[in-house]
Design a protein around this motif. Structure first.
Motif, short mmCIF file in Angstrom:
data_model
loop_
_atom_site.label_atom_id
_atom_site.label_comp_id
_atom_site.label_asym_id
_atom_site.label_seq_id
_atom_site.Cartn_x
_atom_site.Cartn_y
_atom_site.Cartn_z
N SER A 28 0.82 -1.21 0.00
CA SER A 28 0.00 0.00 0.00
C SER A 28 0.86 1.26 0.00
O SER A 28 0.44 2.30 -0.51
N THR A 29 2.05 1.17 0.57
CA THR A 29 2.94 2.34 0.63
C THR A 29 3.90 2.41 -0.55
O THR A 29 4.31 3.48 -0.97
N GLU A 30 4.27 1.24 -1.09
CA GLU A 30 5.20 1.19 -2.22
C GLU A 30 4.61 0.28 -3.30
O GLU A 30 4.95 -0.90 -3.40
N PRO A 31 3.70 0.82 -4.11
CA PRO A 31 3.09 -0.01 -5.16
C PRO A 31 4.10 -0.39 -6.25
O PRO A 31 4.99 0.39 -6.58
N ASP A 32 3.96 -1.58 -6.74
CA ASP A 32 4.84 -2.07 -7.81
C ASP A 32 3.96 -2.81 -8.82
O ASP A 32 3.05 -3.54 -8.43
N PHE A 33 4.23 -2.59 -10.10
CA PHE A 33 3.36 -3.14 -11.14
C PHE A 33 4.16 -3.95 -12.16
O PHE A 33 5.35 -3.69 -12.39
N VAL A 34 3.47 -4.92 -12.74
CA VAL A 34 4.03 -5.74 -13.82
C VAL A 34 3.32 -5.36 -15.11
O VAL A 34 2.08 -5.35 -15.17
N LEU A 35 4.09 -5.05 -16.14
CA LEU A 35 3.52 -4.63 -17.41
C LEU A 35 3.13 -5.84 -18.26
O LEU A 35 3.76 -6.91 -18.19
N HIS A 36 2.10 -5.63 -19.09
CA HIS A 36 1.54 -6.72 -19.90
C HIS A 36 1.55 -6.34 -21.37
O HIS A 36 1.31 -5.19 -21.74
N ILE A 37 1.85 -7.33 -22.20
CA ILE A 37 1.83 -7.17 -23.66
C ILE A 37 0.93 -8.25 -24.25
O ILE A 37 1.03 -9.43 -23.88
N THR A 38 0.05 -7.88 -25.14
CA THR A 38 -0.77 -8.85 -25.87
C THR A 38 -0.12 -9.15 -27.22
O THR A 38 0.32 -8.23 -27.91
N PHE A 39 -0.07 -10.43 -27.59
CA PHE A 39 0.38 -10.78 -28.93
C PHE A 39 -0.49 -11.90 -29.50
O PHE A 39 -1.02 -12.72 -28.76
N VAL A 40 -0.62 -11.87 -30.80
CA VAL A 40 -1.47 -12.83 -31.51
C VAL A 40 -0.60 -13.63 -32.48
O VAL A 40 0.14 -13.05 -33.29
N VAL A 41 -0.69 -14.94 -32.36
CA VAL A 41 0.06 -15.84 -33.24
C VAL A 41 -0.88 -16.36 -34.32
O VAL A 41 -1.96 -16.87 -34.02
N ASN A 42 -0.46 -16.21 -35.57
CA ASN A 42 -1.26 -16.69 -36.69
C ASN A 42 -0.40 -17.66 -37.50
O ASN A 42 0.67 -17.29 -38.01
N ILE A 43 -0.89 -18.91 -37.63
CA ILE A 43 -0.14 -19.94 -38.35
C ILE A 43 -1.01 -20.45 -39.49
O ILE A 43 -2.10 -20.97 -39.27
N SER A 44 -0.52 -20.28 -40.71
CA SER A 44 -1.26 -20.75 -41.89
C SER A 44 -0.43 -21.80 -42.62
O SER A 44 0.81 -21.80 -42.55
#
Length: 242
Positions: free
Chosen positions: A130-146
């Motif tokens: 509550s006094t020292e917030p820490d965050f983890v960043l998120h990335i979305t990726f899409v895999v397309n296999i044809s």
């Protein structure tokens, strides 16, 4: 007493007599209306000048602050040259956009494309308090296999955390005209555990693993700097326009 009244009467009549301007028509003094008009005209002219000066000073101050911010970013934490490849993948940078593309061929038939966003959300980390917030960043990726079949591909929506990937969903895409109400399969976490492990291995064999998550976070951190400086330069260029 009568003499005092006569003197008082002469004084009153004298003070209420016509002004010099009316007794002598050749002398014309400006009326209050004309005087106000002249003063108003001068005020309008000087007011417009002051407004332009204030506008110019305001624009100059904005440009100065933006230049200071750009100089700080470039001097203290300059962005690096973005890599053009990652393992067997070629990396396509898309300047001014929030996406990048990675492409490769696998075997004789498969064409693989990975499209990844910049950071799109964050969650509190295990170290957050509550006094020292820490965050983890998120990335979305899409895999397309044809596999060469027109309009048909396997698509996986995934998450890239700082040191690992997670599969969220997978489906088979059949053309661009597929119905939005078609069944897209269950959530990935609802699948059998062994099947989940097999699908992670399927991606890993194609170069999509936890190492890709590390690469994407490093790449997007650098891209964020590039895009921030590019955005500030665009704002500065617009403000400087007359």
């Amino acid at each position: 007493m009568a003499r005092f009244v006569r003197c008082l009467r002469r004084t009153v009549f004298s003070n209420s007599s016509p002004s010099i301007a009316y007794r002598n028509p050749k002398i014309v003094l400006p009326t209050n209306q004309n005087r106000n008009f002249l003063i108003g005209g001068r005020c309008l002219s000087s007011g417009s000048y002051v407004s332009e000066m204030q506008k110019s000073a305001f624009q100059g101050n904005i440009c100065r602050l933006i230049r200071n911010e750009i100089d700080y970013e470039l001097n203290h934490s300059p962005p690096l040259q973005s890599p053009s490849s990652y393992g067997p993948f070629t990396v396509e940078e898309r300047p001014g956009e929030q996406w990048i593309s990675l492409k490769r061929k696998y075997g004789e038939k498969e064409d693989i494309k990975v499209e990844a966003t910049m950071y799109d959300r964050s969650v509190p980390s295990s170290k957050s308090t509550s006094t020292e917030p820490d965050f983890v960043l998120h990335i979305t990726f899409v895999v397309n296999i044809s596999k060469g079949v027109p309009g048909e591909s396997l698509e996986m929506v995934c998450s890239a955390w700082p040191d690992n990937i997670e599969i969220s969903k997978l489906c088979i895409r059949k053309g661009t005209n597929s119905s939005p109400s078609s069944y897209g399969g269950p959530e990935f976490e609802e699948l059998d555990d062994e099947l989940q492990d097999a699908l992670y291995q399927f991606l890993e064999e194609r170069g999509i693993s936890d190492e890709l998550a590390v690469f994407l976070h490093r790449y997007m951190k650098n891209k964020s700097k590039f895009e921030y400086v590019r955005w500030m330069e665009s704002v500065k260029s617009y403000v400087e326009q007359n």
